[in-house]
Design a protein around this motif. Structure first.
Motif, PDB file in Angstrom:
ATOM      1  N   GLU A  11       0.703  -0.977   0.135  1.00  0.00           N
ATOM      2  CA  GLU A  11       0.061   0.033   0.234  1.00  0.00           C
ATOM      3  C   GLU A  11       1.065   1.203   0.269  1.00  0.00           C
ATOM      4  O   GLU A  11       0.543   2.405  -0.758  1.00  0.00           O
ATOM      5  CB  GLU A  11      -0.713   0.004   1.279  1.00  0.00           C
ATOM      6  N   MET A  12       2.371   1.221   0.662  1.00  0.00           N
ATOM      7  CA  MET A  12       3.231   2.407   0.774  1.00  0.00           C
ATOM      8  C   MET A  12       3.798   2.168  -0.385  1.00  0.00           C
ATOM      9  O   MET A  12       4.425   3.530  -0.819  1.00  0.00           O
ATOM     10  CB  MET A  12       3.954   2.426   1.859  1.00  0.00           C
ATOM     11  N   GLY A  13       3.357   1.251  -1.612  1.00  0.00           N
ATOM     12  CA  GLY A  13       4.183   1.274  -2.178  1.00  0.00           C
ATOM     13  C   GLY A  13       5.423   1.277  -2.636  1.00  0.00           C
ATOM     14  O   GLY A  13       6.901   1.037  -2.956  1.00  0.00           O
ATOM     15  N   LEU A  14       6.580   0.249  -1.383  1.00  0.00           N
ATOM     16  CA  LEU A  14       7.394   0.079  -1.177  1.00  0.00           C
ATOM     17  C   LEU A  14       7.776  -1.607  -0.680  1.00  0.00           C
ATOM     18  O   LEU A  14       7.303  -1.835  -0.808  1.00  0.00           O
ATOM     19  CB  LEU A  14       7.822   0.554   0.384  1.00  0.00           C
ATOM     20  N   GLU A  15       8.948  -1.699  -1.086  1.00  0.00           N
ATOM     21  CA  GLU A  15       9.839  -3.263  -0.907  1.00  0.00           C
ATOM     22  C   GLU A  15       9.541  -3.571   0.517  1.00  0.00           C
ATOM     23  O   GLU A  15      10.191  -2.524   1.205  1.00  0.00           O
ATOM     24  CB  GLU A  15      10.558  -3.281  -1.578  1.00  0.00           C
ATOM     25  N   LEU A  16       9.140  -4.591   1.022  1.00  0.00           N
ATOM     26  CA  LEU A  16       9.748  -5.245   1.983  1.00  0.00           C
ATOM     27  C   LEU A  16      10.675  -5.863   2.612  1.00  0.00           C
ATOM     28  O   LEU A  16      11.189  -7.054   1.854  1.00  0.00           O
ATOM     29  CB  LEU A  16       8.412  -6.359   2.363  1.00  0.00           C
ATOM     30  N   GLU A  17      11.642  -5.285   3.696  1.00  0.00           N
ATOM     31  CA  GLU A  17      12.325  -5.860   4.229  1.00  0.00           C
ATOM     32  C   GLU A  17      11.799  -5.929   5.566  1.00  0.00           C
ATOM     33  O   GLU A  17      11.604  -5.742   6.436  1.00  0.00           O
ATOM     34  CB  GLU A  17      13.050  -4.901   4.617  1.00  0.00           C
ATOM     35  N   LEU A  18      12.046  -7.494   5.939  1.00  0.00           N
ATOM     36  CA  LEU A  18      11.756  -8.329   7.629  1.00  0.00           C
ATOM     37  C   LEU A  18      13.143  -8.365   8.080  1.00  0.00           C
ATOM     38  O   LEU A  18      13.979  -8.127   8.042  1.00  0.00           O
ATOM     39  CB  LEU A  18      10.926  -9.682   6.774  1.00  0.00           C
ATOM     40  N   PHE A  19      12.920  -7.641   9.235  1.00  0.00           N
ATOM     41  CA  PHE A  19      13.639  -8.009  10.189  1.00  0.00           C
ATOM     42  C   PHE A  19      12.745  -8.542  11.378  1.00  0.00           C
ATOM     43  O   PHE A  19      12.582  -8.492  12.271  1.00  0.00           O
ATOM     44  CB  PHE A  19      13.654  -6.626  10.995  1.00  0.00           C
ATOM     45  N   TRP A  20      14.023 -10.391  11.218  1.00  0.00           N
ATOM     46  CA  TRP A  20      14.162 -10.838  12.266  1.00  0.00           C
ATOM     47  C   TRP A  20      14.304 -10.923  13.380  1.00  0.00           C
ATOM     48  O   TRP A  20      15.761 -10.436  14.185  1.00  0.00           O
ATOM     49  CB  TRP A  20      14.576 -12.122  12.121  1.00  0.00           C
ATOM     50  N   MET A  21      13.581 -10.846  14.509  1.00  0.00           N
ATOM     51  CA  MET A  21      13.137 -10.142  15.926  1.00  0.00           C
ATOM     52  C   MET A  21      13.482 -11.801  16.996  1.00  0.00           C
ATOM     53  O   MET A  21      12.569 -12.039  16.373  1.00  0.00           O
ATOM     54  CB  MET A  21      12.688  -9.230  16.539  1.00  0.00           C
ATOM     55  N   LEU A  22      14.425 -11.959  17.951  1.00  0.00           N
ATOM     56  CA  LEU A  22      14.636 -12.896  18.842  1.00  0.00           C
ATOM     57  C   LEU A  22      13.908 -12.105  19.800  1.00  0.00           C
ATOM     58  O   LEU A  22      14.774 -10.911  20.435  1.00  0.00           O
ATOM     59  CB  LEU A  22      15.426 -12.942  19.084  1.00  0.00           C
ATOM     60  N   PRO A  23      13.061 -12.623  20.749  1.00  0.00           N
ATOM     61  CA  PRO A  23      12.040 -11.685  21.963  1.00  0.00           C
ATOM     62  C   PRO A  23      13.206 -12.003  23.106  1.00  0.00           C
ATOM     63  O   PRO A  23      14.159 -13.238  23.311  1.00  0.00           O
ATOM     64  CB  PRO A  23      11.503 -12.457  22.334  1.00  0.00           C
ATOM     65  N   ASP A  24      13.394 -10.750  23.600  1.00  0.00           N
ATOM     66  CA  ASP A  24      14.331 -10.993  25.052  1.00  0.00           C
ATOM     67  C   ASP A  24      13.780 -11.191  26.161  1.00  0.00           C
ATOM     68  O   ASP A  24      12.482 -11.646  25.810  1.00  0.00           O
ATOM     69  CB  ASP A  24      14.966  -9.038  24.935  1.00  0.00           C
ATOM     70  N   GLU A  25      14.171 -10.772  27.225  1.00  0.00           N
ATOM     71  CA  GLU A  25      13.225 -11.166  28.558  1.00  0.00           C
ATOM     72  C   GLU A  25      11.836 -10.897  28.878  1.00  0.00           C
ATOM     73  O   GLU A  25      11.146 -11.196  29.350  1.00  0.00           O
ATOM     74  CB  GLU A  25      13.802 -10.559  29.685  1.00  0.00           C
TER      75      GLU A  25
END
Length: 309
Positions: A71-85
């Motif tokens: 919808e924003m006309g942008l490419e998606l870059e996923l940023f994978w996150m590991l949960p902390d405490e």
């Protein structure tokens, strides 16, 4: 030193330290010009964000992120996150400062740390967002003023799935004095089940590294039931089609919060981006169209309490 200086010096010191450690955000125009949107999603967290057998990124939040980027006309870059405490750690590591162990992104703008433009699957909690803490000399400051929680798009809840061949129904948690139950370690269900009824369930609680491992233990007969988030359990039930594995209707009065809204978070400096994303997601939520994304993964979508007027 005057009274005003004594009062406000600690406050100014805190502000200086916070701004020194903050990852500088991409200005809105610069973000649009870059051609991509970096969205933070949790790694290996089915059905919300994970990689399938072919290594493709899939999941409810991945699909929502793709919709926003499109919808924003942008490419998606996923940023994978590991949960902390806890949530504060995740917001710090992946949204406003960057992870202390991130030494691989020296090219990132000013900070040398990689951070997301927007983070999904954030519990929407106004009390958390506006919490104030004492910093000394009679001065209180907002503890989470570098981020803004916005746009609730789902209501999540704790549920219980059980093997009806071993337990016909679980109308009360008291039955788990006699039946083993699986939970993910260091989660709210793990703490709750080991403390209710004066700790009488403790010996029947089995701890696993993930809801998927706990569910597999139920399939194999090691435990009779599993307690986890509804979305996770519905996904697992869909993957293990069986008439004997069922979702229970048990309520958990001993649990402080059984239901909560899920939304997005952006940096305080990126409110314009947050408002743009709100404009994309709100029509989907208000019309209920977002439910089709959840249905792809066998998950029930529930309208957030934020919109329950």
């Amino acid at each position: 030193m005057g009274i005003n200086q004594r009062v406000f010096l600690p406050f100014l010191l805190v502000l200086t330290l916070l701004s020194a450690g903050q990852a500088f955000s991409r200005p809105y125009d610069e973000l649009l010009a870059s051609g991509f949107l970096r969205v933070g999603v949790y790694e290996n967290f089915p059905p919300y964000s994970f990689k399938n057998a072919d290594g493709e990124a899939v999941g409810i939040d991945v699909d929502i992120a793709q919709h926003i980027a499109d919808e924003m006309g942008l490419e998606l870059e996923l940023f994978w996150m590991l949960p902390d405490e806890d949530l504060a750690d995740d917001l710090r590591n992946y949204l406003w400062r960057g992870h202390v162990l991130d030494h691989d992104h020296k090219h990132e703008r000013l900070s040398g740390k990689k951070v997301a433009d927007v983070m999904l699957r954030v519990p929407y909690d106004r009390n958390f967002n506006y919490a104030r803490g004492y910093i000394g000399q009679g001065v209180y400051a907002y503890q989470n003023d570098l981020i803004v929680m916005m746009m609730p798009y789902q209501r999540e809840t704790w549920k219980l799935a059980h093997n009806s061949d071993r337990l016909e129904a679980a109308r009360t948690l008291a039955v788990f004095q006699y039946h083993p139950i699986g939970v993910e370690m260091e989660t709210v269900p793990a703490f709750m089940l080991t403390s209710v009824f004066n700790g009488n369930l403790r010996n029947q609680v089995r701890h696993f590294r993930s809801p998927a491992q706990a569910f597999q233990a139920m399939v194999e007969g090691e435990v009779t039931a599993v307690m986890a988030m509804r979305g996770e359990l519905e996904w697992l039930l869909a993957q293990h089609a069986s008439d004997s594995l069922k979702m229970g209707d048990t309520t958990f009065p001993a649990m402080g919060k059984q239901h909560w809204d899920i939304g997005i978070a952006v940096r305080e400096a990126d409110r314009q981006l947050g408002y743009h994303i709100e404009g994309i997601l709100e029509p989907l939520v208000m019309s209920g169209e977002i439910a089709s994304i959840f249905e792809r993964y066998g998950v029930t979508w529930e309208v957030p309490a934020f919109y329950d007027f």
